[in-house]
Design a protein around this motif. Structure first.
Motif, short mmCIF file in Angstrom:
data_model
loop_
_atom_site.label_atom_id
_atom_site.label_comp_id
_atom_site.label_asym_id
_atom_site.label_seq_id
_atom_site.Cartn_x
_atom_site.Cartn_y
_atom_site.Cartn_z
N GLU A 60 6.73 -0.11 2.45
CA GLU A 60 6.87 -1.49 1.82
C GLU A 60 7.60 -2.25 0.09
N PRO A 105 0.65 -1.05 -0.18
CA PRO A 105 0.34 0.12 0.10
C PRO A 105 1.05 1.48 0.08
N GLY A 106 2.03 1.09 0.39
CA GLY A 106 2.71 2.40 0.56
C GLY A 106 4.16 2.10 -0.02
#
Length: 480
Positions: free
Chosen positions: A35, A31-32
């Motif tokens: 990560e 998601p980010g």
């Protein structure tokens, strides 16, 4: 990878063929940015380690899987009904960055020097050998495959029995082609072809079921990649395709480090063909609860197995240093807790090499033999110790089994001759000696023990002396 204490470069390569595409999949789905960066670094490091293993079959399988993923992702993108939104576009740019990072990792792996007892060839040299037929490893695999087909022809429907490949292969070790680097003391554990090994041990129908199950899983992952978001499922398909292709030249489906991942991905592919009805949600919750219960039940067994593996690693290291007291302590711990037959074989080897008291060594050897009743080296080692312990009848039984499994082994016939002589059966001992001396690789011990006996003809008796046959002190390959 959790492959036990004897993690070699081939076992590591088997796991990395699956793990590198899954790391890339995690990076794309993250998601980010932190990560994604972590997933990218993991994929790049995995690619570097995969190349550093110098496993040609694994590298070819990984490249073929990556090519499949690229084709599936390209087709899925072309089929998309609408243009990707801005976040998807950013992810597309990130996918390019991911590919560049993985390529950089592979290039770095090509520069890592090979470690081990003998220096591994460079990547360029490895692929040059592959173009020439595989070199020495290609000769070994060709002989294994050709000779194993004779075993398949003997029992095409039901096979020779699960786990019996190392037991039955010595019968055909030289039947079609001489198997380089393998012989009586070094028996191959695997056919280096998972489907062929299934055919030898379980029969041809079982081998076809194996290929059909994995093929159906791969088809399901490809279907998901074409019908839905393509990149993630395409990379999962790449991992399973790499394992399936690698299984034709190695044994990823027999190694715990890679087998569980392959079957997990196959199960994800099978789920693509399941269409749950109205009660599908409750069924999925029930299945997840059942999986959780099974995981909780399996955890103590996994913990016990992990402890046994650690004890075996410490025991073998102590054995290599010559610290027999520590090696025997760890071998006893392995016998008490291990769930694997192979671990018991290695613990028995430690006991045979380190424990000079016959009764104490038999306590470990006979436990290992009970779990592996047809393992040739265990039969010879346990028979020799029974002979030293004053149990010639029991030793005779084991040497008879050894001669049935390895009729071309001079150690088997020499051991049988010594056991028969201890029992006062002179004519039987003489016949066993004649067989031992007639073999092309007769041992010096057989010459020393048997020549006087054979030379006397039918007269005289045997003193029952001599040293029982002893397996050479060897590492794990000798136990295999």
């Amino acid at each position: 990878p959790p492959a036990g204490p004897f993690v070699n470069r081939n076992v590591a390569a088997q796991a990395l063929v699956l793990l590198v595409p899954l790391a890339a999949r995690a990076a794309l789905a993250a998601p980010g940015l932190p990560e994604r960066a972590l997933g990218t670094a993991a994929a790049a490091l995995g690619a570097a380690l995969l190349v550093a293993t110098r496993s040609r079959a694994a590298m070819v399988a990984a490249v073929a899987g990556g090519a499949l993923a690229a084709v599936l992702a390209a087709i899925a993108r072309r089929r998309a009904a609408e243009r990707p939104a801005r976040p998807a576009a950013r992810r597309s740019r990130f996918a390019v960055a991911l590919g560049a990072a993985v390529a950089a990792g592979a290039a770095a792996g090509a520069l890592v020097p090979g470690a081990g007892a003998s220096r591994l060839p460079s990547v360029t040299r490895s692929f040059a050998l592959l173009a020439q037929g595989g070199g020495r490893s290609g000769e070994v695999r060709a002989a294994l495959h050709a000779n194993a087909m004779l075993l398949v022809a003997r029992h095409p429907l039901i096979g020779a029995g699960p786990g019996r490949f190392p037991v039955v292969y010595p019968e055909v070790n030289r039947a079609v082609r001489e198997t380089p680097d393998f012989g009586e003391a070094h028996v191959p554990e695997s056919a280096h072809h998972d489907a062929l090994q299934y055919a030898v041990e379980l029969g041809v129908p079982a081998a076809w079921c194996l290929l059909a199950a994995l093929g159906l899983g791969l088809a399901g992952l490809a279907r998901r990649a074409l019908l839905g978001p393509g990149r993630g499922n395409a990379l999962a398909a790449a991992a399973l395709a790499g394992a399936l292709l690698h299984s034709l030249a190695s044994f990823p489906l027999h190694s715990p480090a890679s087998a569980w991942l392959a079957w997990f991905l196959a199960g994800r592919g099978w789920a693509a063909f399941v269409r749950p009805g109205a009660a599908g949600g409750s069924r999925w919750r029930a299945r997840r609860a059942a999986a959780l219960v099974l995981a909780l039940l399996a955890f103590p067994l996994a913990w016990r197995d992990a402890r046994a593996q650690a004890a075996l690693a410490r025991g073998w290291a102590a054995h290599g240093r010559g610290d027999c007291r520590a090696a025997l302590r760890e071998a006893r711990a392995v016998v008490r807790s291990s769930l694997r037959h192979r671990d018991l074989v290695l613990a028995g080897q430690i006991a045979f090499d380190c424990e000079r008291d016959p009764a104490r060594s038999l306590a470990l050897l006979e436990r290992a033999l009970a779990a592996n009743p047809d393992q040739p080296n265990l039969l010879l080692a346990t028979g020799a110790r029974r002979l030293k312990a004053g149990r010639p009848e029991g030793a005779r039984e084991l040497f008879l089994r050894a001669t049935a499994i390895l009729p071309g082994s001079p150690r088997s016939w020499l051991g049988l001759a010594m056991a028969e002589s201890r029992l006062g059966r002179t004519s039987e001992a003489r016949r066993a000696c004649e067989r031992a001396l007639s073999l092309p690789e007769a041992l010096p011990a057989a010459e020393a023990f048997c020549r006087p006996l054979v030379g006397r003809g039918g007269t005289g008796s045997v003193s029952g002396g001599g040293t029982p046959p002893r397996e050479p002190r060897a590492g794990p390959p000798a136990c295999r």
